[in-house]
Design an enzyme around this catalytic site. Structure first.
Site, mmCIF file in Angstrom:
data_model
loop_
_atom_site.group_PDB
_atom_site.id
_atom_site.type_symbol
_atom_site.label_atom_id
_atom_site.label_comp_id
_atom_site.label_asym_id
_atom_site.label_seq_id
_atom_site.Cartn_x
_atom_site.Cartn_y
_atom_site.Cartn_z
ATOM 1 N N HIS A 111 2.267 1.944 -12.695
ATOM 2 C CA HIS A 111 3.150 2.818 -11.892
ATOM 3 C C HIS A 111 4.538 2.160 -11.804
ATOM 4 O O HIS A 111 4.644 0.934 -11.740
ATOM 5 C CB HIS A 111 2.556 3.024 -10.498
ATOM 6 C CG HIS A 111 3.258 4.090 -9.724
ATOM 7 N ND1 HIS A 111 4.452 3.860 -9.079
ATOM 8 C CD2 HIS A 111 2.967 5.399 -9.518
ATOM 9 C CE1 HIS A 111 4.842 4.989 -8.491
ATOM 10 N NE2 HIS A 111 3.958 5.936 -8.742
ATOM 11 N N SER A 151 8.014 14.099 -7.617
ATOM 12 C CA SER A 151 8.385 15.163 -6.652
ATOM 13 C C SER A 151 7.710 16.497 -6.941
ATOM 14 O O SER A 151 8.305 17.563 -6.745
ATOM 15 C CB SER A 151 9.913 15.309 -6.578
ATOM 16 O OG SER A 151 10.492 14.095 -6.123
ATOM 17 N N GLY A 203 2.603 11.987 -5.416
ATOM 18 C CA GLY A 203 2.658 11.044 -4.298
ATOM 19 C C GLY A 203 2.723 11.781 -2.970
ATOM 20 O O GLY A 203 1.709 12.201 -2.410
ATOM 21 N N GLY A 204 3.927 11.990 -2.472
ATOM 22 C CA GLY A 204 4.145 12.541 -1.128
ATOM 23 C C GLY A 204 3.352 13.804 -0.827
ATOM 24 O O GLY A 204 2.750 13.913 0.244
ATOM 25 N N ASN A 227 -1.633 10.174 -5.538
ATOM 26 C CA ASN A 227 -1.397 8.732 -5.414
ATOM 27 C C ASN A 227 -0.929 8.476 -3.993
ATOM 28 O O ASN A 227 0.217 8.763 -3.654
ATOM 29 C CB ASN A 227 -0.319 8.289 -6.425
ATOM 30 C CG ASN A 227 0.089 6.843 -6.217
ATOM 31 O OD1 ASN A 227 -0.631 6.069 -5.592
ATOM 32 N ND2 ASN A 227 1.243 6.469 -6.746
ATOM 33 N N TRP A 228 -1.840 7.946 -3.183
ATOM 34 C CA TRP A 228 -1.504 7.749 -1.770
ATOM 35 C C TRP A 228 -0.617 6.535 -1.538
ATOM 36 O O TRP A 228 -0.175 6.307 -0.417
ATOM 37 C CB TRP A 228 -2.789 7.621 -0.948
ATOM 38 C CG TRP A 228 -3.509 8.925 -0.738
ATOM 39 C CD1 TRP A 228 -3.035 10.179 -0.997
ATOM 40 C CD2 TRP A 228 -4.828 9.094 -0.192
ATOM 41 N NE1 TRP A 228 -3.965 11.117 -0.656
ATOM 42 C CE2 TRP A 228 -5.082 10.488 -0.163
ATOM 43 C CE3 TRP A 228 -5.810 8.218 0.264
ATOM 44 C CZ2 TRP A 228 -6.284 11.009 0.317
ATOM 45 C CZ3 TRP A 228 -7.009 8.742 0.729
ATOM 46 C CH2 TRP A 228 -7.240 10.116 0.763
ATOM 47 N N LYS A 229 -0.409 5.740 -2.540
ATOM 48 C CA LYS A 229 0.396 4.515 -2.392
ATOM 49 C C LYS A 229 -0.161 3.707 -1.200
ATOM 50 O O LYS A 229 -1.357 3.690 -0.999
ATOM 51 C CB LYS A 229 1.878 4.853 -2.228
ATOM 52 C CG LYS A 229 2.349 5.882 -3.260
ATOM 53 C CD LYS A 229 3.833 5.987 -3.348
ATOM 54 C CE LYS A 229 4.190 7.137 -4.288
ATOM 55 N NZ LYS A 229 5.553 7.109 -4.739
ATOM 56 N N GLU A 238 6.272 9.881 -15.737
ATOM 57 C CA GLU A 238 6.911 9.887 -14.424
ATOM 58 C C GLU A 238 8.324 9.318 -14.524
ATOM 59 O O GLU A 238 8.506 8.098 -14.484
ATOM 60 C CB GLU A 238 6.109 9.017 -13.448
ATOM 61 C CG GLU A 238 4.715 9.507 -13.183
ATOM 62 C CD GLU A 238 4.263 9.133 -11.789
ATOM 63 O OE1 GLU A 238 3.890 10.039 -11.038
ATOM 64 O OE2 GLU A 238 4.322 7.957 -11.430
ATOM 65 N N GLY A 273 9.485 10.299 -5.567
ATOM 66 C CA GLY A 273 9.767 10.137 -4.139
ATOM 67 C C GLY A 273 11.177 10.526 -3.744
ATOM 68 O O GLY A 273 11.619 10.230 -2.640
ATOM 69 N N GLU A 333 6.500 1.765 -9.454
ATOM 70 C CA GLU A 333 6.688 0.867 -8.302
ATOM 71 C C GLU A 333 6.102 -0.504 -8.600
ATOM 72 O O GLU A 333 6.644 -1.526 -8.179
ATOM 73 C CB GLU A 333 6.058 1.495 -7.047
ATOM 74 C CG GLU A 333 6.899 2.659 -6.534
ATOM 75 C CD GLU A 333 6.121 3.724 -5.791
ATOM 76 O OE1 GLU A 333 4.986 3.461 -5.354
ATOM 77 O OE2 GLU A 333 6.653 4.844 -5.652
HETATM 78 C C1 PEP Z 1 4.012 8.973 -7.584
HETATM 79 O O1 PEP Z 1 3.780 8.245 -6.648
HETATM 80 O O2 PEP Z 1 3.509 8.735 -8.685
HETATM 81 C C2 PEP Z 1 4.876 10.136 -7.390
HETATM 82 C C3 PEP Z 1 5.104 10.926 -8.403
HETATM 83 O O3 PEP Z 1 5.400 10.318 -6.136
HETATM 84 P P1 PEP Z 1 6.095 11.665 -5.566
HETATM 85 O O4 PEP Z 1 5.194 12.811 -5.912
HETATM 86 O O5 PEP Z 1 6.206 11.452 -4.108
HETATM 87 O O6 PEP Z 1 7.418 11.793 -6.254
#
Ligand code: PEP
Length: 250
Positions: free
Chosen positions: A94, A212, A233-234, A9-11, A166, A172, A96
């Site tokens: 999500h 994470s 994500g990251g 997930n590049w956000k 999640e 994040g 966010e």
């Molecule tokens: C996400 O954006 O769904 C996520 C899990 O981010 P991260 O891996 O950075 O925690």
């Protein structure tokens, strides 16, 4: 029996050009055939990404969608538009979007319905906040979200739906859930699906963990029987790290 799915997930990161250079790097490696690798990119990068990944096993996903096919919804993008751009997956609900853009269980359900009707694979996100976990409400919250998201789906539609567990406090933050805690909630989600449908449907639904996840810890999650991949994500922003995640899920 369930194909693991690793979705990046590049956000709100990466222009179309940046997305293409990422994919060029990924295409230089042979990804394992027994893992579904998906890149969920900002809308503007999707057409280029879909074209660049044609003929590969890399799936392309959006990070949101509107439930109507068209109409007076300024700024929104519909399922047929995503399909026309070559998109196959869409992240829905999500945390966010729930926190910053007024996404509710009701809109998550409408979007899931629309995605399935239009032939997209929804990746439906559920998860508790830190306050909810500390109040011992994790299962209650997650069950409510799963039930609401899946309301009205047939068994066949449920099987096509991916659920991403999640925990909000793990996204994040660098503070991933332990694999054991994630497994407990993912097993509970599978039981919730079994109660809503039947054991066969529950056995087929893919449930990811997200929060994470990185190359260093993904194996611990993949070793759990009810975790079928990760939403990342990251650690999915760099091609070499994404490749390592997909390889570790094989
Ligand atoms: C996400 O954006 O769904 C996520 C899990 O981010 P991260 O891996 O950075 O925690």
């Amino acid at each position: 029996m369930r194909t693991p799915v690793i979705a990046g997930n590049w956000k709100m990161h990466k222009t179309a050009a940046e997305a293409l250079s990422f994919v060029d790097e990924v295409k230089r490696t042979t990804l394992p055939a027994d893992v579904e690798a998906v890149l969920c990119a900002p809308y503007l990068a999707l057409p280029a990404l879909a074209e660049a990944t044609q003929g590969t096993d890399i799936g392309i996903g959006a990070q949101n969608v509107h439930w109507e096919e068209q109409g007076a919804y300024t700024g929104e993008v519909s399922v047929p538009m995503l399909k026309a751009a070559g998109v196959q997956y869409v992240i829905i609900g999500h945390s966010e979007r729930r926190a910053y853009f007024a996404e509710t269980d009701e809109t998550v359900n409408k979007k899931t319905r629309a995605a399935l009707d239009g032939g997209l694979t929804p990746i439906v996100c559920v998860g508790e906040t830190l306050a909810e976990r500390e109040a011992d409400k994790t299962k209650e919250v997650v069950q409510t979200q799963v039930k609401a998201a899946c309301a009205g789906l047939s068994s066949a539609e449920m099987k096509r739906t991916i659920i991403a567990y999640e925990p909000v406090w793990a996204i994040g933050t660098g503070k991933a859930s332990t694999a054991a805690d994630a497994e407990e909630v993912c097993a509970f989600i599978r039981k919730t699906v079994a109660d809503l449908y039947d054991q066969q449907v529950a056995n087929e639904v893919r449930i990811q963990y997200g929060g994470s996840v990185k190359p260093e810890n993904i194996r611990s999650f993949m070793a759990e029987p009810n975790i079928d991949g990760a939403l990342v994500g990251g650690a999915a922003l760099k091609a070499d790290s994404f490749i390592q995640l997909v390889q570790a899920a094989s």
